[in-house]
Each structure stands twice: as structure tokens, then as C-alpha cells.
Design a protein around this motif. Structure first.
Motif, PDB file in Angstrom:
ATOM      1  N   ILE A   1       0.817  -1.223   0.000  1.00 31.07           N
ATOM      2  CA  ILE A   1       0.000   0.000   0.000  1.00 31.07           C
ATOM      3  C   ILE A   1       0.848   1.270   0.000  1.00 31.07           C
ATOM      4  O   ILE A   1       0.298   2.363  -0.048  1.00 31.07           O
ATOM      5  N   TYR A   2       2.173   1.149   0.038  1.00 30.20           N
ATOM      6  CA  TYR A   2       2.999   2.361  -0.011  1.00 30.20           C
ATOM      7  C   TYR A   2       4.415   2.003  -0.415  1.00 30.20           C
ATOM      8  O   TYR A   2       4.970   1.003   0.052  1.00 30.20           O
ATOM      9  N   ASP A   3       5.008   2.825  -1.292  1.00 26.68           N
ATOM     10  CA  ASP A   3       6.424   2.744  -1.651  1.00 26.68           C
ATOM     11  C   ASP A   3       7.125   3.972  -1.089  1.00 26.68           C
ATOM     12  O   ASP A   3       6.730   5.104  -1.373  1.00 26.68           O
ATOM     13  N   MET A   4       8.191   3.737  -0.331  1.00 27.67           N
ATOM     14  CA  MET A   4       8.902   4.845   0.320  1.00 27.67           C
ATOM     15  C   MET A   4      10.373   4.796  -0.098  1.00 27.67           C
ATOM     16  O   MET A   4      11.095   3.870   0.267  1.00 27.67           O
ATOM     17  N   PRO A   5      10.857   5.764  -0.859  1.00 28.50           N
ATOM     18  CA  PRO A   5      12.283   5.773  -1.190  1.00 28.50           C
ATOM     19  C   PRO A   5      13.119   6.135   0.026  1.00 28.50           C
ATOM     20  O   PRO A   5      12.773   7.035   0.778  1.00 28.50           O
ATOM     21  N   MET A   6      14.190   5.410   0.229  1.00 32.79           N
ATOM     22  CA  MET A   6      15.092   5.694   1.340  1.00 32.79           C
ATOM     23  C   MET A   6      16.432   6.122   0.746  1.00 32.79           C
ATOM     24  O   MET A   6      17.258   5.285   0.380  1.00 32.79           O
ATOM     25  N   GLY A   7      16.622   7.425   0.659  1.00 34.72           N
ATOM     26  CA  GLY A   7      17.801   7.963  -0.004  1.00 34.72           C
ATOM     27  C   GLY A   7      18.886   8.439   0.931  1.00 34.72           C
ATOM     28  O   GLY A   7      19.776   9.186   0.515  1.00 34.72           O
ATOM     29  N   ILE A   8      18.837   8.029   2.220  1.00 36.83           N
ATOM     30  CA  ILE A   8      19.858   8.488   3.176  1.00 36.83           C
ATOM     31  C   ILE A   8      20.521   7.309   3.880  1.00 36.83           C
ATOM     32  O   ILE A   8      20.998   7.430   4.999  1.00 36.83           O
ATOM     33  N   GLY A   9      20.558   6.170   3.228  1.00 38.40           N
ATOM     34  CA  GLY A   9      21.199   4.996   3.806  1.00 38.40           C
ATOM     35  C   GLY A   9      20.539   3.740   3.281  1.00 38.40           C
ATOM     36  O   GLY A   9      19.597   3.793   2.480  1.00 38.40           O
ATOM     37  N   GLU A  10      21.043   2.602   3.743  1.00 37.38           N
ATOM     38  CA  GLU A  10      20.487   1.317   3.321  1.00 37.38           C
ATOM     39  C   GLU A  10      19.948   0.575   4.535  1.00 37.38           C
ATOM     40  O   GLU A  10      20.689  -0.102   5.243  1.00 37.38           O
ATOM     41  N   PRO A  11      18.656   0.707   4.807  1.00 35.29           N
ATOM     42  CA  PRO A  11      18.105  -0.038   5.937  1.00 35.29           C
ATOM     43  C   PRO A  11      18.264  -1.541   5.747  1.00 35.29           C
ATOM     44  O   PRO A  11      18.034  -2.071   4.657  1.00 35.29           O
ATOM     45  N   HIS A  12      18.709  -2.209   6.791  1.00 35.02           N
ATOM     46  CA  HIS A  12      18.840  -3.659   6.767  1.00 35.02           C
ATOM     47  C   HIS A  12      17.698  -4.286   7.556  1.00 35.02           C
ATOM     48  O   HIS A  12      16.885  -5.007   7.009  1.00 35.02           O
ATOM     49  N   TYR A  13      17.679  -4.003   8.846  1.00 35.20           N
ATOM     50  CA  TYR A  13      16.664  -4.578   9.718  1.00 35.20           C
ATOM     51  C   TYR A  13      15.874  -3.421  10.327  1.00 35.20           C
ATOM     52  O   TYR A  13      16.329  -2.273  10.337  1.00 35.20           O
ATOM     53  N   ALA A  14      14.686  -3.732  10.832  1.00 36.80           N
ATOM     54  CA  ALA A  14      13.839  -2.701  11.432  1.00 36.80           C
ATOM     55  C   ALA A  14      12.952  -3.336  12.479  1.00 36.80           C
ATOM     56  O   ALA A  14      12.723  -4.553  12.470  1.00 36.80           O
ATOM     57  N   GLN A  15      12.453  -2.516  13.385  1.00 36.78           N
ATOM     58  CA  GLN A  15      11.441  -2.942  14.340  1.00 36.78           C
ATOM     59  C   GLN A  15      10.343  -1.893  14.390  1.00 36.78           C
ATOM     60  O   GLN A  15      10.602  -0.695  14.219  1.00 36.78           O
ATOM     61  N   ILE A  16       9.114  -2.359  14.648  1.00 37.20           N
ATOM     62  CA  ILE A  16       7.937  -1.491  14.636  1.00 37.20           C
ATOM     63  C   ILE A  16       7.286  -1.552  16.010  1.00 37.20           C
ATOM     64  O   ILE A  16       6.918  -2.629  16.480  1.00 37.20           O
ATOM     65  N   ILE A  17       7.126  -0.397  16.644  1.00 37.36           N
ATOM     66  CA  ILE A  17       6.571  -0.313  17.983  1.00 37.36           C
ATOM     67  C   ILE A  17       5.358   0.602  17.983  1.00 37.36           C
ATOM     68  O   ILE A  17       5.293   1.569  17.205  1.00 37.36           O
ATOM     69  N   LYS A  18       4.379   0.311  18.837  1.00 34.17           N
ATOM     70  CA  LYS A  18       3.244   1.211  19.004  1.00 34.17           C
ATOM     71  C   LYS A  18       3.744   2.576  19.472  1.00 34.17           C
ATOM     72  O   LYS A  18       4.555   2.672  20.395  1.00 34.17           O
ATOM     73  N   THR A  19       3.240   3.618  18.848  1.00 32.60           N
ATOM     74  CA  THR A  19       3.690   4.972  19.176  1.00 32.60           C
ATOM     75  C   THR A  19       3.428   5.312  20.638  1.00 32.60           C
ATOM     76  O   THR A  19       4.249   5.985  21.280  1.00 32.60           O
ATOM     77  N   ASP A  20       2.320   4.827  21.177  1.00 35.28           N
ATOM     78  CA  ASP A  20       1.984   5.226  22.545  1.00 35.28           C
ATOM     79  C   ASP A  20       2.875   4.572  23.597  1.00 35.28           C
ATOM     80  O   ASP A  20       2.771   4.896  24.783  1.00 35.28           O
ATOM     81  N   LYS A  21       3.756   3.668  23.192  1.00 34.18           N
ATOM     82  CA  LYS A  21       4.726   3.101  24.132  1.00 34.18           C
ATOM     83  C   LYS A  21       5.938   4.021  24.325  1.00 34.18           C
ATOM     84  O   LYS A  21       6.696   3.844  25.271  1.00 34.18           O
ATOM     85  N   ILE A  22       6.120   4.955  23.413  1.00 35.57           N
ATOM     86  CA  ILE A  22       7.246   5.882  23.505  1.00 35.57           C
ATOM     87  C   ILE A  22       6.853   7.059  24.392  1.00 35.57           C
ATOM     88  O   ILE A  22       5.854   7.734  24.132  1.00 35.57           O
ATOM     89  N   LYS A  23       7.621   7.301  25.429  1.00 38.32           N
ATOM     90  CA  LYS A  23       7.345   8.394  26.363  1.00 38.32           C
ATOM     91  C   LYS A  23       8.458   9.446  26.256  1.00 38.32           C
ATOM     92  O   LYS A  23       9.158   9.752  27.219  1.00 38.32           O
ATOM     93  N   ALA A  24       8.608   9.999  25.064  1.00 38.22           N
ATOM     94  CA  ALA A  24       9.676  10.968  24.821  1.00 38.22           C
ATOM     95  C   ALA A  24       9.338  12.307  25.475  1.00 38.22           C
ATOM     96  O   ALA A  24       8.171  12.712  25.552  1.00 38.22           O
ATOM     97  N   TRP A  25      10.380  12.984  25.926  1.00 38.84           N
ATOM     98  CA  TRP A  25      10.210  14.318  26.510  1.00 38.84           C
ATOM     99  C   TRP A  25       9.950  15.356  25.434  1.00 38.84           C
ATOM    100  O   TRP A  25      10.544  15.316  24.347  1.00 38.84           O
ATOM    101  N   ASP A  26       9.109  16.338  25.736  1.00 36.62           N
ATOM    102  CA  ASP A  26       8.948  17.511  24.868  1.00 36.62           C
ATOM    103  C   ASP A  26      10.067  18.517  25.105  1.00 36.62           C
ATOM    104  O   ASP A  26      10.571  19.138  24.172  1.00 36.62           O
ATOM    105  N   VAL A  27      10.404  18.709  26.373  1.00 35.99           N
ATOM    106  CA  VAL A  27      11.535  19.549  26.771  1.00 35.99           C
ATOM    107  C   VAL A  27      12.270  18.779  27.859  1.00 35.99           C
ATOM    108  O   VAL A  27      11.724  17.853  28.462  1.00 35.99           O
ATOM    109  N   TYR A  28      13.511  19.182  28.128  1.00 37.97           N
ATOM    110  CA  TYR A  28      14.244  18.496  29.184  1.00 37.97           C
ATOM    111  C   TYR A  28      13.626  18.815  30.548  1.00 37.97           C
ATOM    112  O   TYR A  28      12.991  19.860  30.731  1.00 37.97           O
ATOM    113  N   PRO A  29      13.779  17.906  31.525  1.00 42.39           N
ATOM    114  CA  PRO A  29      13.062  18.037  32.802  1.00 42.39           C
ATOM    115  C   PRO A  29      13.290  19.343  33.536  1.00 42.39           C
ATOM    116  O   PRO A  29      12.411  19.786  34.283  1.00 42.39           O
TER     117      PRO A  29
END
Length: 662
Positions: A511-539
């Protein structure tokens, strides 16, 4: 076809109704009449016709389109290959969100261009006094808790130099690089144990351990590999080399690994090729490596009992080589740490099923996937159903440990899993993805279900949480090696083609073709976005991102200063829209300059950059961050410094001068 168009029109109508329903109690105005042709609004029909879009194209667009301001359901972490970095994209939009600088300097993020913190990280990966500023990343691994991704850390290897890096997903920045002191290079990494106790790494092109010299004529006697278990301290967010260990293995070229889970927790599996122990020598009239390492019908699956290895280390039954604890082959064989099992020919992938009961191996030169049973492996070990190889390692009987074989097609490589009992294997030569049924305890129930073409020569694949104990299904990404006719011509160096497949319905579809022009991806992992608890700003303002703690160099507004101590000048600067304070820096040629900058912003996305002309300095200073760089003022003159992130209407005025007196 008309039916499909009507279905799409219905979807559009339902979406419109859903949007209208979001208005709550307020009265929704009646939409104006829309001219409909062929089941779609006339304007949509005209666009589809003008662009030559099929109903399948339109359906794919509806599945992947992510409106501005909407967040993707999943995040895709891809290795960047010889870019040395990690690429993060959203799914289903396939928009690139981040290029995580790891082994290679990256000026936008200020990584390796003056920042003292990032220089120290990169220098930790130097090799025997040689400054290394490149890498070849292959296998990202997300940290796990009880076999599920937890979204806290990411690990990535550098194949070229046998290095492993740690990325903290609170700020998506590299915190540590460790160099394996025993190996030149390592491909089969990084793979984590179910609670991220260890990050597993395997050698590939075997050499004398510890960077020693031996002629190729002594290959069998003196060349070796290792499977290294890097101990990870979650509280510190760091690998602990002093608590890590390695298991010595024969010079069969090791490839990929996977850690057991649930039924196979405590075990790890690495496959290999070149059980022939072939050493090449084209100029001496020998066949090339590609022929010499592919003669035998079977290679060796390495089976490691890492919990038993921990006991062996605790008992002191190891040597220390170049600072690394090493369980030598005789001890590994005698103590039940290391076993081998035959595996069909020139395998590349080894993958453990979600329940941990089955280990799937794909041989590049065999059309089957071979499924091993952990129960059968344990029973064969208990019954001592083995012979030994030339190094004294038990080789388990193939028929005793093999559970099932499924013929899929040409060039099987890697396998992922979904939540419906299916496995997915990439077929490199067929340029296809095979979906096949996991039959559980019944070997006859394993069967090929379908094959879907991809473009072209697919290597690794990644399914949504597809190598955890709880895979999601829904999406699968094919990391293809060739693009050929997929995208606009951009010269001889073409991008890789990353394709998104919908696996949620009865038939897989690209359902989608994505050109990757900044390297050669070998392996990947896919995680639910809501599992990532990234900071908006530093504490807090004045944060040290490497220590993940307040910086002792943090500077508040009004505390900016320049301190001279002999020929050392220390600068304490703040940045805020739209000024750098101080904006005049007076020093002398020959001074050693230590420069601290604190971004005192607390607003989301209020990043400031900093570049100093003539001194190779480029920084990214996120909200709340304190960073440091240092240099020797080797040239006199007047040098401008300025903010590189367009942060306000007066961004161009956010600058200053450094005056270096002769």
C-alpha cells in the motif's frame, strides 16, 4: 470495478458522517449536494482519472494518508546501513520523523561537530588509537520487558568495527558506544534478551581474537568468533563492559541471532555459514568465497544456554582476554553452554516464534524454512543425541530437533509473526513475501498460504511488534534492496525501496512505496507509538543529556560570564529567542576555549542551534539543554556565531562575534 468505487464512496461518506458527529450537541448543517459520478464525488473522480489511479490505489491512499497534526499509530526504527545512523519513520504515513545520529557525525543535531559530550561518545568507539567517524548499522533492537517492547531504549550495532550503541528514547539521542575488544567486525547484533538483561552480539568474518595476527594457513587452529553478551543496566541506561562476557565459537561465519522467550527463555540462537572453513585465495587459483563457502548442504545453528553461561562465569571458569571475560570452546562444550544443530544451506535468518516454542531458520540456498522445537532441543540434549564437530562441540541430531519444514520459494531470508498464527518470510530471489501457517505441535499443519510480490529483492522484513511475545499483525514493512523503476531518475546511486504491506485482511497488499535515499536499511522494528514516552523539553533548565541529570555548567539568565584562567577561557552563555548572551567574546590567539551554552527556553520545539565559523562547531541545543564544546584559538580574526534554528521573527538577529586578538 464499479463496486469498488461505490465502496470507496461509502467510506468517504462514513468519514464525513463521523466528522460531523464530532460536533457533539450542536446542530450539524446539512451538506450541500455533491455531484456524484461512478460512486465518487465528481471532483474525486476527475482527480483519479487525471492521475490514472485505480480503485486499489485509492484504497491504499485512504489506508496510509495521515492528515496534518495526526500522529502515526506506529513508529518504525530502521538501521541506516553505511550512513552509520538510525532512521525513524511513522506508520502508516511512512513519513521520516528523525535521523538518529549514532556512529557518524551529524551537523543538524550537533553530533560530533564540537559538542564535547558527543565527541566523548564517538571517541569511546575509536579503534586501537584510530579515530573512527563512520559505521555500518544493521540491526536495531528495542528494549523489552517480559518479551514486549517497552519503548525505553534502542540498541544498534556497527558491523564494521564490532561496536554497539545505546540510544535513550526519552530524547532519541545516543548515550554510549562500546567496542568489543575481541572482534574486528560483528554482524549478528543487536538482539536483546526478554528483559533486556543482555544485548546479544555475534561475530561474522572470523579472525584471531583480540586483534592478534595469524596467517590464513592457520585459520582452523587460530581463527575464532564469539557470541558476546553485553550486560545492560537499565537504571543507568548503560552497557556494563565489566559485567559482560563472551562465548568463544569456531570460525564458522556467524550471521544473525535471536534470543529465546517464554518457552525458550534463557537460550539464544545464532546461525552460521561457511561450515566448510573455506579461506578463499582467488589470486592463488582458488574459487572465490561465494563458491567456497556454499559447498555443504548443511551449516550450523549455534544454540547457547546463556543462563548456564552466567553460572560458568560466576564459577570462574573463564579467561580474560583484552579485558573481556571469555568462556573458551572446551569449557562451553563441557559445561552445557554451547551446542550446534545442522541447518540447511547458507542460512541468513533465525527467528523465535512469539510463544518461544519454535525457532525458524531460513537458508538462502534452500527453498524451505526449517522449524526447530525448543522442547526437542532440550530432549536431544538430555538424551545426548549428538555427535561432535572438530572442536568438540556437541552437534545435535537433525531429525531429533527439527520439527517441520515448509517450502516457500527462492531465497528465504527473514521471518516475522502476527497475532493470527501466521509467519511471514522474505524471499530475496522471488522478490516476494510468503505468508505461512504456524502449525503448533502438528508438523503437518505448517503450510504456505500466499505469496505477494514486492519490488525488488527483499532482505529483512518487520511486522508490527512482530518479534515480540505479543505481535500486532496489521502492517508489515519490506526492506527491499533494489528500486530499479520505482522512482524518478536521480543518477546511478538509487534509493532502497521501503514498502508497506497491509496484512490485516485475507490477502497481503503493498500500500505504499517509500524511497530511502539516506542509507540502506537492513533490519527494522515497529513499535506502538503510545509506548514511547519521549520528553517535549528536558526536565529542567540546565540539563545534561548524556548524564540525564542537571549539568554543573547550567547558566541562568543574568549569570552569563567569561572567565579567564591563564590562557584558558571559559564562557557561560545562554540562548533564548532572539539573543545569545554574551554576544561579544574577546579572546587571544593561542587560548584554549571551553564554551558552555544553556538554552533557557521551556517551550516545546524551542530549539536553538549554534554555529561558529572557522572552527568546525555546529550544535543543536534543545529546550532546557546545557551543552559544552572546546577548541584552541589557532587563528586570529573576527568570527561570527549565530543561531541555526529559525526560532523567531528576529532569528537572523540572534548572533554575536568572537574577537580573537593576534
Amino acid at each position: 470495478m464499479m463496486k469498488k468505487f461505490l465502496t470507496i464512496a461509502l467510506v468517504i461518506a462514513l468519514v464525513a458522517i463521523g466528522i460531523a458527529a464530532c460536533g457533539g450537541e450542536e446542530e450539524t448543517p446539512t451538506p450541500a449536494p455533491v455531484s456524484v459520478e461512478g460512486g465518487l464525488p465528481a471532483s474525486a473522480m476527475e482527480i483519479a482519472a487525471a492521475r490514472g489511479l485505480t480503485p486499489d490505489d485509492i484504497a491504499a491512499a485512504l489506508k496510509t494518508y495521515t492528515p496534518s497534526g495526526k500522529v502515526d499509530e506506529y513508529l518504525l526504527f530502521m538501521s541506516g546501513g553505511h550512513s552509520g545512523n538510525v532512521i525513524v519513520a511513522g506508520i502508516p504515513s511512512m513519513r521520516i520523523l528523525k535521523n538518529i545520529a549514532v556512529f557518524t557525525p551529524e551537523s543538524w543535531q550537533g553530533y560530533g561537530f564540537g559538542s564535547r559530550e558527543s565527541e566523548q561518545i564517538l571517541d569511546a568507539g575509536n579503534v586501537n588509537g584510530v579515530k573512527i567517524r563512520m559505521g555500518d548499522t544493521h540491526h536495531p533492537a528495542l528494549s523489552e520487558t517480559n518479551g514486549d517492547y517497552d519503548g525505553e531504549y534502542l540498541f544498534i550495532n556497527d558491523k564494521t568495527h564490532a561496536r554497539v550503541a545505546v540510544v535513550d528514547l526519552r530524547d532519541f539521542e545516543t548515550k554510549q558506544i562500546v567496542k568489543d575488544p575481541l572482534l574486528i567486525s560483528a554482524h549478528g547484533s543487536t538482539f536483546v534478551t526478554p528483559n533486556t538483561e543482555y544485548v546479544v552480539q555475534a561475530s561474522q568474518y572470523n579472525t584471531p581474537l583480540g586483534w592478534e595476527y595469524a596467517p590464513i594457513s592457520e585459520y582452523k587452529e587460530k581463527y575464532r568468533g564469539t557470541i558476546t553478551f553485553w550486560k545492560f543496566d537499565r537504571a543507568k541506561g548503560r552497557i556494563l563492559p565489566e559485567e559482560s562476557f563472551a562465548v568463544e565459537i569456531p570460525p564458522y561465519w556467524q550471521d544473525l541471532c535471536d534470543a529465546g522467550k517464554l518457552a525458550s527463555d534463557g537460550w539464544a540462537f545464532c546461525n552460521s555459514f561457511n561450515s566448510e572453513l573455506y579461506t578463499g585465495g582467488v589470486t592463488e587459483g582458488n574459487p572465490p568465497f561465494e563458491a567456497g563457502v556454499s559447498q555443504r548442504d548443511m551449516d550450523y545453528l549455534h544454540i547457547i544456554n546463556w543462563k548456564r553461561a552466567e553460572e560458568v562465569i560466576k564459577a570462574g571458569k573463564y579467561e580474560t582476554l583484552k579485558g573481556m571475560k571469555l568462556i573458551r570452546i572446551p569449557a562451553a562444550a563441557a559445561e552445557g553452554v554451547l551446542y550446534l544443530a545442522p541447518e540447511p544451506k547458507s542460512p541468513h535468518g533465525v527467528d523465535v516464534s512469539p510463544d518461544g516454542k519454535y525457532i525458524v531458520v531460513a537458508g538462502k540456498l534452500d527453498p524451505h524454512v526449517t522449524v526447530y522445537s525448543i522442547d526437542k532441543i532440550k530432549q536431544a540434549i538430555a538424551d545426548k543425541k549428538w555427535t561432535t564437530d572438530d572442536y568438540g562441540i556437541p552437534v545435535l541430531d537433525f531429525d531429533a530437533v527439527m520439527h517441520a519444514q515448509v517450502e516457500l520459494g527462492l531465497g528465504p531470508l527473514h521471518t516475522q509473526f502476527d497475532d493470527q498464527g501466521y509467519a511471514y518470510t522474505s524471499l530475496f530471489l522471488d522478490s516476494a513475501i510468503a505468508r505461512w501457517k504456524l502449525g503448533g505441535d502438528d508438523p503437518s499443519a505448517y503450510a504456505l498460504v500466499e505469496k505477494t510480490p514486492v519490488q525488488y529483492n527483499v532482505g529483512h522484513i518487520a511486522a508490527a511488534e512482530g518479534d515480540t511475545v505479543n505481535p500486532d499483525g496489521k502492517y508489515l514493512v519490506a526492506l527491499n534492496k533494489w528500486a530499479v523503476d520505482r522512482f524518478a531518475p536521480i543518477g546511478p546511486l538509487l534509493p532502497q525501496n521501503i514498502q508497506l504491506l497491509d496484512i490485516s485482511s485475507g490477502q497481503m497488499k503493498v500500500i505504499y512505496d517509500m524511497p530511502m535515499g539516506i542509507g540502506e536499511p537492513h533490519y527494522a522494528q515497529i513499535i506502538k507509538t503510545d509506548k514511547i514516552k519521549a520528553w517535549d523539553v528536558y526536565p529542567e533548565v540546565g540539563w545534561d543529556p548524556i548524564a540525564q541529570a542537571p549539568s554543573k555548567y547550567a547558566t541562568k539568565a543574568g549569570e552569563e560570564r567569561v572567565v579567564r584562567n591563564g590562557n584558558q577561557v571559559e564562557i557561560f552563555m545562554t540562548s533564548i529567542r532572539s539573543r545569545l548572551t554574551p554576544d561579544h567574546i574577546e579572546i587571544k590567539k593561542g587560548d584554549h576555549v571551553i564554551w558552555h551554552i544553556t538554552n533557557i527556553e521551556t517551550a516545546k520545539d524551542a530549539t536553538h542551534g549554534f554555529q561558529l565559523g572557522g572552527y568546525n562547531i555546529s550544535l543543536s541545543i534543545e529546550p532546557g539543554e546545557t551543552t559544552t564544546f572546546e577548541f584552541d584559538a589557532v587563528n586570529d580574526g573576527v568570527f561570527a556565531f549565530y543561531c541555526t534554528e529559525f526560532c523567531s521573527a528576529l532569528h537572523l538577529e540572534m548572533m554575536g562575534y568572537m574577537f580573537v586578538q593576534p
